[in-house]
Design a protein around this motif. Structure first.
Motif, PDB file in Angstrom:
ATOM      1  N   MET A  39       0.812  -1.218   0.000  1.00  0.00           N
ATOM      2  CA  MET A  39       0.000   0.000   0.000  1.00  0.00           C
ATOM      3  C   MET A  39       0.846   1.269   0.000  1.00  0.00           C
ATOM      4  O   MET A  39       0.388   2.341   0.389  1.00  0.00           O
ATOM      5  CB  MET A  39      -0.955   0.003   1.197  1.00  0.00           C
ATOM      6  N   GLU A  40       2.085   1.180  -0.451  1.00  0.00           N
ATOM      7  CA  GLU A  40       2.976   2.341  -0.398  1.00  0.00           C
ATOM      8  C   GLU A  40       2.541   3.491  -1.307  1.00  0.00           C
ATOM      9  O   GLU A  40       2.980   4.632  -1.118  1.00  0.00           O
ATOM     10  CB  GLU A  40       4.415   1.935  -0.734  1.00  0.00           C
ATOM     11  N   GLU A  41       1.680   3.218  -2.281  1.00  0.00           N
ATOM     12  CA  GLU A  41       1.168   4.303  -3.124  1.00  0.00           C
ATOM     13  C   GLU A  41       0.002   5.042  -2.457  1.00  0.00           C
ATOM     14  O   GLU A  41      -0.410   6.103  -2.924  1.00  0.00           O
ATOM     15  CB  GLU A  41       0.700   3.752  -4.481  1.00  0.00           C
ATOM     16  N   GLU A  42      -0.523   4.495  -1.377  1.00  0.00           N
ATOM     17  CA  GLU A  42      -1.695   5.064  -0.716  1.00  0.00           C
ATOM     18  C   GLU A  42      -1.399   5.661   0.654  1.00  0.00           C
ATOM     19  O   GLU A  42      -1.981   6.680   1.028  1.00  0.00           O
ATOM     20  CB  GLU A  42      -2.770   3.977  -0.552  1.00  0.00           C
ATOM     21  N   ILE A  43      -0.531   5.026   1.417  1.00  0.00           N
ATOM     22  CA  ILE A  43      -0.276   5.434   2.799  1.00  0.00           C
ATOM     23  C   ILE A  43       1.218   5.328   3.089  1.00  0.00           C
ATOM     24  O   ILE A  43       2.004   4.948   2.230  1.00  0.00           O
ATOM     25  CB  ILE A  43      -1.077   4.573   3.811  1.00  0.00           C
ATOM     26  N   GLY A  44       1.622   5.694   4.301  1.00  0.00           N
ATOM     27  CA  GLY A  44       3.005   5.503   4.724  1.00  0.00           C
ATOM     28  C   GLY A  44       3.863   6.750   4.694  1.00  0.00           C
ATOM     29  O   GLY A  44       4.969   6.757   5.229  1.00  0.00           O
ATOM     30  N   SER A  45       3.391   7.814   4.056  1.00  0.00           N
ATOM     31  CA  SER A  45       4.116   9.081   4.032  1.00  0.00           C
ATOM     32  C   SER A  45       3.113  10.203   3.806  1.00  0.00           C
ATOM     33  O   SER A  45       1.976   9.953   3.388  1.00  0.00           O
ATOM     34  CB  SER A  45       5.185   9.087   2.933  1.00  0.00           C
ATOM     35  N   ILE A  46       3.557  11.413   4.082  1.00  0.00           N
ATOM     36  CA  ILE A  46       2.697  12.580   3.876  1.00  0.00           C
ATOM     37  C   ILE A  46       3.084  13.207   2.544  1.00  0.00           C
ATOM     38  O   ILE A  46       4.079  13.945   2.439  1.00  0.00           O
ATOM     39  CB  ILE A  46       2.847  13.584   5.041  1.00  0.00           C
ATOM     40  N   GLU A  47       2.319  12.862   1.517  1.00  0.00           N
ATOM     41  CA  GLU A  47       2.572  13.333   0.161  1.00  0.00           C
ATOM     42  C   GLU A  47       1.248  13.641  -0.520  1.00  0.00           C
ATOM     43  O   GLU A  47       0.224  13.005  -0.232  1.00  0.00           O
ATOM     44  CB  GLU A  47       3.327  12.276  -0.655  1.00  0.00           C
ATOM     45  N   VAL A  48       1.281  14.605  -1.431  1.00  0.00           N
ATOM     46  CA  VAL A  48       0.077  14.975  -2.166  1.00  0.00           C
ATOM     47  C   VAL A  48      -0.432  13.756  -2.944  1.00  0.00           C
ATOM     48  O   VAL A  48       0.329  13.059  -3.615  1.00  0.00           O
ATOM     49  CB  VAL A  48       0.362  16.147  -3.127  1.00  0.00           C
ATOM     50  N   GLY A  49      -1.723  13.503  -2.825  1.00  0.00           N
ATOM     51  CA  GLY A  49      -2.371  12.388  -3.505  1.00  0.00           C
ATOM     52  C   GLY A  49      -2.570  11.171  -2.639  1.00  0.00           C
ATOM     53  O   GLY A  49      -3.384  10.303  -2.960  1.00  0.00           O
ATOM     54  N   LYS A  50      -1.841  11.097  -1.516  1.00  0.00           N
ATOM     55  CA  LYS A  50      -1.989   9.940  -0.632  1.00  0.00           C
ATOM     56  C   LYS A  50      -3.161  10.146   0.330  1.00  0.00           C
ATOM     57  O   LYS A  50      -3.671  11.248   0.516  1.00  0.00           O
ATOM     58  CB  LYS A  50      -0.702   9.678   0.147  1.00  0.00           C
ATOM     59  N   LYS A  51      -3.565   9.053   0.948  1.00  0.00           N
ATOM     60  CA  LYS A  51      -4.630   9.105   1.931  1.00  0.00           C
ATOM     61  C   LYS A  51      -4.230   9.981   3.119  1.00  0.00           C
ATOM     62  O   LYS A  51      -3.060  10.004   3.532  1.00  0.00           O
ATOM     63  CB  LYS A  51      -4.957   7.697   2.433  1.00  0.00           C
ATOM     64  N   ALA A  52      -5.198  10.668   3.663  1.00  0.00           N
ATOM     65  CA  ALA A  52      -4.955  11.535   4.811  1.00  0.00           C
ATOM     66  C   ALA A  52      -5.040  10.719   6.094  1.00  0.00           C
ATOM     67  O   ALA A  52      -6.037  10.748   6.820  1.00  0.00           O
ATOM     68  CB  ALA A  52      -5.948  12.685   4.827  1.00  0.00           C
ATOM     69  N   ASP A  53      -3.983   9.949   6.349  1.00  0.00           N
ATOM     70  CA  ASP A  53      -3.810   9.208   7.604  1.00  0.00           C
ATOM     71  C   ASP A  53      -2.697   9.916   8.367  1.00  0.00           C
ATOM     72  O   ASP A  53      -1.511   9.800   8.008  1.00  0.00           O
ATOM     73  CB  ASP A  53      -3.421   7.754   7.339  1.00  0.00           C
ATOM     74  N   LEU A  54      -3.040  10.643   9.412  1.00  0.00           N
ATOM     75  CA  LEU A  54      -2.099  11.543  10.077  1.00  0.00           C
ATOM     76  C   LEU A  54      -2.136  11.368  11.593  1.00  0.00           C
ATOM     77  O   LEU A  54      -3.199  11.124  12.177  1.00  0.00           O
ATOM     78  CB  LEU A  54      -2.438  12.999   9.745  1.00  0.00           C
ATOM     79  N   VAL A  55      -0.969  11.518  12.206  1.00  0.00           N
ATOM     80  CA  VAL A  55      -0.829  11.421  13.663  1.00  0.00           C
ATOM     81  C   VAL A  55      -0.316  12.750  14.191  1.00  0.00           C
ATOM     82  O   VAL A  55       0.710  13.261  13.729  1.00  0.00           O
ATOM     83  CB  VAL A  55       0.157  10.293  14.039  1.00  0.00           C
TER      84      VAL A  55
END
Length: 475
Positions: free
Chosen positions: A367-383
């Motif tokens: 799922m590295e194209e969707e989550i795992g970092s804060i980048e434009v276009g990725k899912k907004a999963d934030l801590v």
């Protein structure tokens, strides 16, 4: 809906590993739509639907737990100070026989919410024990109700009784196949893609060739993943040889269960040849350091894996062999174990541990194209991490170091999953913390009564010191 999060220290874990010291994130619906300095995004988006002033908090990508057993949340503290074989036979299997779907639901609500309070937005669960139908459904319900991201693995056992597998937990291949198809049809890629189904045979030695091959065929039919305990202990590796005639990594090769959608768990006893095969087929690893230490499994050769370019993520493992679902605690233990094992303070750094908990964890589940970092276009999963929340995390000079070495769950104030705040100001927004705790305690007590587990309350013996020699009468 547009949400502008501003005035934050943003640890992106992007390819350049940028840290924005006064940064802002524009979240549009469930994705990151823009990212940059606060002043710049304030000017670009003067009237968002919602403004979140982070007030200097640190924002990390959502943490990824790539291996746990949520049903074990009900069994915290009653499998202490046992090696794996005793832990299975004296506590795990007797309890698992009496599990009900309501137990797995309340256990998952308890475990997932605890993990969420430590910043975990994605969990790979491994429901490895099935004595009756519907147990996996309880886990799926909890993922949906809490609003987190979950991969739920349907576990199996059908052989190895002479080496410790519980006969009451063994299933027929045809029955498992039918249930797997049902789970995929019912849950896979639902909840805006947050909920997925995988196959999760308990171990190589407790599953027949037929069972393993069937699950591999089914997951590839649905484009899903396959996760399994591999070489967790020396005994487990030997048991696979006794059952199948070869060790577990060689068995994966023999059955052609190879590829980037294979997530191998523990891997404490893999050798150089195993790691070369794992690298050749881009197979992934879940490193479960707290559980490995708790059960005295051994130390996985993670620095060697990393040098070979293997993808290694972090797994909390079940709370019956960790006693928590705390990702911050796990990150610190991971770094410290490999420093002392190798006598090298650079063996695993704070930055590498964060990568393992985020972008490498995402790679480990495809799922590295969707989550795992804060980048434009990725899912907004934030801590959201507040360094001023405790003395332990103050002063903060380096946000990654503070997270890994000098913090705790109290520093996690807010968590966003799929663009939705599921933890806000330290409280769940999708469920009641108090109800989850009360229901978890009640379910745990009922399960222990039904399973006749006596290592609790007045039945627990004080164990100050014991050796194998004492147990064998040769001390």
């Amino acid at each position: 809906m547009e949400q502008l999060i501003r005035n934050a220290v943003i640890v992106t874990v992007d390819p350049q590993r940028r840290i924005l010291w006064d940064g802002a994130i524009l979240v549009r619906d469930d994705r990151i739509a823009d990212l940059g300095p606060s002043a710049e995004l304030n000017a670009k988006y003067p009237a968002p639907d919602r403004v979140v002033d982070a007030g200097g908090k640190v924002i990390f990508p959502g943490f990824i737990d790539n291996h746990t057993h949520l049903f074990q949340t009900l069994l915290k503290g009653i499998g202490d100070d046992m090696e794996l074989s005793d832990w299975l036979s004296h506590m795990m299997f007797p309890a698992a026989v009496y599990l009900e779907a309501e137990d797995t639901y309340h256990a998952a609500m308890l475990g997932l919410s605890e993990a969420l309070h430590s910043g975990v937005t994605t969990t790979v669960d491994y429901m490895h024990c099935h004595s009756k139908g519907g147990l996996t459904d309880g886990i799926c319900r909890a993922v949906k109700d809490l609003g987190v991201r979950g991969i739920v693995g349907r576990g199996t056992m059908d052989t190895g009784v002479e080496y410790g597998t519980c006969p009451d937990l063994c299933e027929k291949v045809a029955d498992v196949e039918a249930d797997l198809h049902r789970l995929f049809r019912t849950y896979h890629n639902t909840e805006n893609g947050r909920l997925k189904i995988w196959a999760a045979p308990s171990s190589m030695w407790s599953n027949s060739d037929e069972m393993l091959k069937m699950q591999w065929r089914v997951v590839n039919e649905y484009g899903a993943g396959f996760t399994v305990h591999v070489s967790e202990t020396e005994y487990a590796r030997m048991a696979t040889e006794w059952v199948h005639g070869c060790n577990d990594v060689d068995l994966l090769k023999k059955l052609n269960i190879l590829g980037p959608n294979v997530l191998m768990v523990h891997c404490c006893w893999v050798n150089e040849q195993d790691m070369e095969l794992m690298k050749q087929y881009d197979m992934k690893v879940s490193h479960d350091v707290c559980s490995n230490m708790y059960l005295a499994d051994g130390v996985a050769p993670v620095p060697e894996m990393l040098r070979k370019g293997l993808t290694v993520g972090l797994g909390l493992d079940g709370a019956a062999s960790n006693n928590s679902q705390d990702m911050i605690e796990l990150m610190k233990c991971t770094a410290l174990q490999h420093k002392v094992k190798t006598l090298d303070p650079m063996a695993v750094t704070a930055e590498k541990v964060l990568e393992m908990a985020t972008i490498d964890g995402a790679r480990s589940i495809g799922m590295e194209e969707e989550i795992g970092s804060i980048e434009v276009g990725k899912k907004a999963d934030l801590v959201f991490f507040d360094p001023a929340a405790s003395q332990k995390s103050t002063p903060m000079h380096n946000p990654v170091s503070t997270l890994v070495y000098s913090s705790g769950m109290q520093n996690i104030t807010d968590v966003m999953v799929d663009g939705r705040m599921v933890l806000e100001s330290g409280h769940l927004t999708t469920a009641s913390d108090e109800s989850i705790i009360a229901n978890g305690q009640r379910a745990a007590e009922g399960l222990c009564r039904r399973g006749k587990i006596t290592n609790r309350g007045e039945g627990h013996k004080w164990e100050s010191f014991k050796t194998r020699a004492q147990e064998n009468g040769s001390f």
